[in-house]
Design a protein around this motif. Structure first.
Motif: not given
Length: 619
Positions: A257-259, A292-294, A296, A321, A326-328, A411
């Protein structure tokens, strides 16, 4: 006789002259010092960073859970009061108070709970300050006892937490009119999804706890943060002032998770007078928040069902992937113009917030919120009444959600909560020692954050956020009694009434859906004691009403709500200051040894004790 009359006349003239000077100073104190005035007095307010002396235990077993049904209101620092100018004197030969620019705090508690803090700050300066702080607190204890004969329903194994925080900060004032500030920080927050007993593990997965790999159900959050700011220090009337801040936060966590969060915040303000009599300040406050959220994943927390396990292995051949990836990119824009002024004894704040919500809706949706309040004092400041109408929209990002509940699923769904709050408050200043506040608030909340167990984790130890639209009435008050500096007594309480606007059709009628993790009341009483600035003590008792956490459906189709039981706790803090450089402290939480549940299936420790010392390093 003649000379005595002359002497008496001279003494009277000197006395009258001295009285006039004292009256001009508006000071009833008499100083037995020689005063030499060489120039106009230039007052300077030095910037400093507050040192938090009292130790704090930050873990998942606090006596009471954090409430996420909260009121969000802007706290303004605008002051319309302008004191009369007086000539100040500088006392010759007054020594400056010695400052200490560092401290080291060490402690150890039960459940193997070490504490370490170090702090360093620059000394007295008119135009700059800088420093560094570092904190670590952790606990590695277990909950319940293991049973050798059969899987225990009360043994949850090790329930650890660890929080490490490092921060470097600084401020610089240029030309006595502009302040620049910056700080850089890093935080590591470690927890474990320990919310299942030995018997649950055996019944659901047919496994023993000794066969588990602990890293398979850890939750680790890392946060790097940079803040930059500048603001004008000129607060004169008819002068334009401004402030601007930039904040960049990068959160990376377990399970890929990354934000990234970028926040730009600023305001322009201008002081003015109305009819050469009434003072006011006009503000324009602008805010931008981008997220920005990623996601995988390569792994997921232990206990996910077969559908999620299969999804992890299903990856796109071209990108590599996971189908769960998901990313947004989500944004919030806000503009808040408002006026603060005093008119005929009324303190008036009038404004509005215009927000563009591109967080919940990618196309963007415009919201208008009130931002107004009026206050009036009666009976020579004995009573003050305030009416307000406020609103705002706030993002529940991954970083916000994990601070409320660290046991969320990777997520997790993030939404922005929109709220309108209409309140009335009465403050009664009974005497210099007693103060009473009574208030009531009616709130309309959309997408208000709550939690429920995630259905795709078989051990029922992972949560998912849920968002409710509801109306809430909050009625409460607090009473404070202060006896000089020796004793301070505080009593407070709140009562809540909720109504969920979400309903479900059952049969021929619509039924209101339950609201989880929202207690009907909370209350507390605390006493703070100070003996000769040597011994400090604080004893507090808190209680929280029953909280619904789930709905159970019986065989006949009837639903019943399940509740976490009433929670109550007593905490104690004691500090003994041996001298300015050395002090000893004791902190005890949950003195009533209640095994309450912080979240469903997450029991707490019974009694936390922390003993340590604080020492200033001489040099």
């Amino acid at each position: 006789m003649k000379y005595s009359k002359i002497l008496a006349f001279v003494a009277v003239v000197n006395f009258i002259a001295a009285g006039i000077n004292c009256h001009a100073q508006q000071d009833s104190n008499v100083y037995n010092e020689r005063v030499v005035v060489t120039s106009r007095y230039k007052p300077v307010v030095e910037e400093s960073t507050k040192i938090n002396v009292a130790p704090t235990i930050t873990d998942t077993v606090s006596t009471l859970t954090k409430s996420f049904t909260y009121d969000i209101s802007t706290r303004r620092l605008t002051s319309l009061y302008e004191p009369s100018r007086i000539k100040a004197a500088r006392i010759i030969g007054e020594p400056a108070t010695r400052l200490y620019n560092n401290y080291l705090r060490l402690g150890m508690g039960n459940y193997w709970s070490p504490l370490a803090e170090i702090y360093f700050n620059s000394l007295r300066s008119q135009d700059k300050t800088f420093g560094v702080s570092a904190t670590h607190h952790s606990s590695w204890g277990s909950i319940g006892r293991k049973c050798d004969s059969l899987p225990s329903p009360t043994h949850y194994g090790q329930a650890p937490f660890s929080l490490t925080d490092i921060n470097v900060f600084g401020k610089l004032i240029t030309n006595n009119s502009l302040q620049l500030s910056a700080d850089l920080g890093y935080q590591n927050d470690f927890n474990r999804y320990y919310g299942f007993s030995d018997s649950t593990l055996n019944n659901v997965l047919g496994m023993e706890r000794d066969s588990l790999i602990k890293s398979d159900y850890n939750a680790v959050y890392n946060l790097a943060q940079l803040n930059l700011g500048l603001k004008t220090l000129n607060t004169d009337v008819n002068a334009l002032g401004y402030e601007a801040n930039l904040s960049v936060k990068d959160l990376w966590a377990s399970y890929s998770q990354n934000e990234l969060n970028i926040n730009v915040d600023g305001n322009i303000h201008y002081g003015f007078t109305l009819a050469q009599k009434y003072k006011g300040v006009a503000y324009l406050h602008l805010t931008y928040e981008g997220f920005l959220q990623n996601f995988d994943p390569v792994t997921l927390p232990f206990g996910c069902d077969n559908i999620l396990d299969a999804a992890l292995l299903n990856r796109d051949d071209s990108t590599g992937k996971s189908i769960l990836a998901d990313n947004s990119f989500k944004n919030l824009y806000k503009a808040n113009p408002y006026l603060d002024f005093i008119f005929s004894g009324l303190q008036i704040h009038a404004g509005a917030i215009v927000a563009l919500d591109a967080f919940n809706d990618n196309r963007g949706k415009v919201h208008l919120y009130p931002d107004a309040s009026v206050s009036k004092s009666f009976f020579n400041q004995l009573l003050m009444a305030t009416l307000s109408a406020e609103g705002n929209i706030d993002a529940n990002s991954w970083n916000v959600i994990r601070q409320i509940n660290p046991y969320i699923a990777p997520n997790s769904l993030s939404k922005a909560t929109s709220h309108y709050d209409f309140s009335a408050k009465v403050r009664l200043n009974i005497s210099k020692k007693m103060d009473l506040n009574v208030y009531g608030t009616y709130s309309v909340l959309n997408d208000d954050l709550s939690f429920a167990l995630h259905p795709q984790y078989r051990l029922q130890n992972v949560f998912t956020p849920i968002y409710d639209s509801l109306n809430r009435i909050k009625v409460g008050g607090n009473f404070v009694f202060v006896n000089d500096e020796i004793l301070r007594l505080e009593v407070k309480g709140n009562y809540y009434i909720y109504k969920n606007r979400k309903t479900e059709l059952r049969g021929d009628e619509y039924v209101e859906l339950p609201l989880y993790y929202r207690p009907s009341f909370d209350a507390g009483i605390a006493a703070t004691f100070n003996y000769n600035d040597k011994v400090f003590a604080r004893l507090e008792f808190q209680t929280l009403g029953r909280s619904p956490y789930a709905t159970k459906t019986a065989a006949d189709g009837a639903d019943s709500t399940l509740y976490l039981p009433l929670r109550y706790g007593m905490n104690l803090e004691v500090e003994y200051r041996h001298n300015k450089a050395l002090s000893f402290f004791l902190k005890a939480d949950n003195l009533l040894f209640q095994r309450y549940f912080y979240w469903q299936n997450y029991p707490s420790y019974r009694g936390l004790f922390l003993l340590g010392l604080t020492y200033t390093i001489p040099y």
